[in-house]
Write a protein that holds these residues in place. Structure first.
Motif, PDB file in Angstrom:
ATOM      1  N   GLY A  90      13.676   6.208 -11.594  1.00  0.00           N
ATOM      2  CA  GLY A  90      14.004   6.480 -12.993  1.00  0.00           C
ATOM      3  C   GLY A  90      13.086   7.020 -14.078  1.00  0.00           C
ATOM      4  N   CYS A  91      13.787   7.519 -14.946  1.00  0.00           N
ATOM      5  CA  CYS A  91      12.862   8.233 -16.011  1.00  0.00           C
ATOM      6  C   CYS A  91      12.062   7.387 -16.717  1.00  0.00           C
ATOM      7  N   GLY A  92      12.303   6.022 -16.760  1.00  0.00           N
ATOM      8  CA  GLY A  92      11.751   4.745 -17.376  1.00  0.00           C
ATOM      9  C   GLY A  92      11.935   4.829 -18.851  1.00  0.00           C
ATOM     10  N   LYS A  93      12.516   5.669 -19.299  1.00  0.00           N
ATOM     11  CA  LYS A  93      12.811   5.530 -20.984  1.00  0.00           C
ATOM     12  C   LYS A  93      14.058   5.523 -21.737  1.00  0.00           C
ATOM     13  N   CYS A  94      15.186   5.687 -20.577  1.00  0.00           N
ATOM     14  CA  CYS A  94      16.533   5.764 -21.086  1.00  0.00           C
ATOM     15  C   CYS A  94      17.157   4.200 -20.848  1.00  0.00           C
ATOM     16  N   CYS A  97      17.237   2.600 -17.566  1.00  0.00           N
ATOM     17  CA  CYS A  97      15.944   2.309 -16.967  1.00  0.00           C
ATOM     18  C   CYS A  97      15.514   1.096 -17.676  1.00  0.00           C
ATOM     19  N   CYS A 105      20.102   5.894 -13.663  1.00  0.00           N
ATOM     20  CA  CYS A 105      19.313   6.881 -14.526  1.00  0.00           C
ATOM     21  C   CYS A 105      19.943   8.280 -14.846  1.00  0.00           C
TER      22      CYS A 105
HETATM   23 ZN   LIG Z   1      16.135   6.686 -17.057  1.00  0.00          ZN
END
Ligand SMILES: [Zn+2]
Ligand SMILES: [Zn+2]
Length: 351
Positions: A90-94, A97, A105
């Motif tokens: 995952g992008c880790g920020k959305c 996530c 994601c």
């Molecule tokens: Zn994400």
């Protein structure tokens, strides 16, 4: 080293490459097993929206191996550890996530899709994957082949957990591929009282029935809806899973759901395919129609434990193994629809 490289639809070649160099925040894995999934075949046939025109990538998102090199900035991992990966990073920020749903994601990267995956002898585990929790140490008692197959099981588990199956349930599995096999095993592990599998070939139905089916139905020989109504005493099924990309299976599952039934549209259909459903049946019978794709880190962790405890024997779906120098043959074999699960063993060389 050898790598099976995807270079566009229908174009997969076995190439000789340098062993990849790692950055300080990466880990190098010597791949011992990688499995061919329906998604690999789909990409091989038609590409993937995450793989740009002219890009090349090593496919394979179901894999396991051993750490052979650790970057100087990496802590918590060491050479010799046996590992597997959750492919979707995952992008880790959305929002997805943030909820732990790396598989949802919209801006993901994935091993074997746009990050080089398992059909090669050595694979880099990127910093994003390490920080995302995508690398797992596999239990001492688990072999590489079983660890490789935790990934497809985790995708099944993702869909399964929301169906809340109990021993009172009649479960219908439409399809006879490895995914269907995993759902049969899950139904058995969860104690479902009746588990019906539908397929088109007697030989395949016989092969798969042993994984947990109480009844088999050959859709080429009988009317599926009539036969399952007969097998369930006119009640229909409480839970249904469609495990092949055929719209008619979705229609059959809908027709067979009992009051308060639940289903998961597990296999995606070809883009643009529309299936009509009777929404009044959904409304008056209180149906729950669900979908799922991929698996989260949590789904993967829980599936790893199901395999470790012996409740699910994922290796039962393996029918063929190919050495690395025959990786392209392995794809041809799988593309021809032969067998259930095909493995590539990157460290083996066939004569
Ligand atoms: Zn994400
Ligand atoms: Zn897969």
């Amino acid at each position: 080293m050898k790598a099976a490289v995807f270079k566009g639809p229908g174009n997969l070649t076995l190439d000789e490459r340098d062993i990849p160099a790692i950055r300080d925040e990466e880990v190098l894995v010597k791949v011992h097993a990688a499995a061919i999934c329906g998604t690999d075949l789909k990409i091989h046939r038609g590409g993937h929206f995450r793989v740009g025109e002219g890009d090349t990538v090593v496919l394979g998102h179901e894999l396991a191996g051993e750490i052979v090199k650790v970057g100087s900035h990496v802590s918590g991992w060491s050479v010799g550890q046996r590992v597997s990966v959750v492919p979707n990073i995952g992008c880790g920020k959305c929002d997805m996530c943030r909820r732990g749903l790396n598989n949802m994601c919209p801006d993901y990267d994935a091993f074997g899709i746009n990050v080089d995956g398992g059909f090669q002898q050595y694979m880099v585990v990127t910093a994003a994957a390490l920080y995302g929790g995508n690398l797992f140490e596999i239990p001492k008692t688990m072999d590489y082949e079983a660890a490789t197959l935790v990934e497809p099981l985790s995708c099944c588990f993702n869909g399964w957990k929301d169906l809340h199956v109990t021993p009172e349930d009649r479960v219908l599995v439409l399809g006879t591929g490895p995914i269907a096999g995993f759902f049969l095993q899950l139904a058995k592990a969860y104690g479902a009282k009746q588990v019906i599998v539908v397929g088109r070939r007697d030989s395949r139905l016989e092969e798969i029935a042993g994984l947990g089916a109480t009844d088999t139905v050959n859709s080429c020989k009988v009317d599926v809806v009539d036969e399952i109504m007969r097998l369930t005493g006119g009640a229909g099924v409480d839970v249904a899973l469609t495990c092949a990309p055929a719209p008619e299976l979705q229609v059959q599952a809908m027709a067979l759901l009992a009051r308060y039934g639940r289903m998961n549209f597990f296999s995606g259909l070809n883009k643009g395919t529309i299936v009509e459903i009777d929404t009044n049946k959904v409304h008056y019978w209180g149906l729950k129609l669900l979908g799922s794709t991929g698996s989260s880190i949590e789904d993967y962790a829980r599936s790893l434990r199901l395999v470790e405890s012996g409740q699910i024997d994922v290796t039962q779906v393996v029918t063929h193994r190919f050495a690395m120098n025959r990786a392209v043959d392995a794809f041809d074999h799988a593309l021809a629809g032969k067998g259930m699960k095909t493995l590539v063993l990157p460290q083996e060389e066939a004569a």
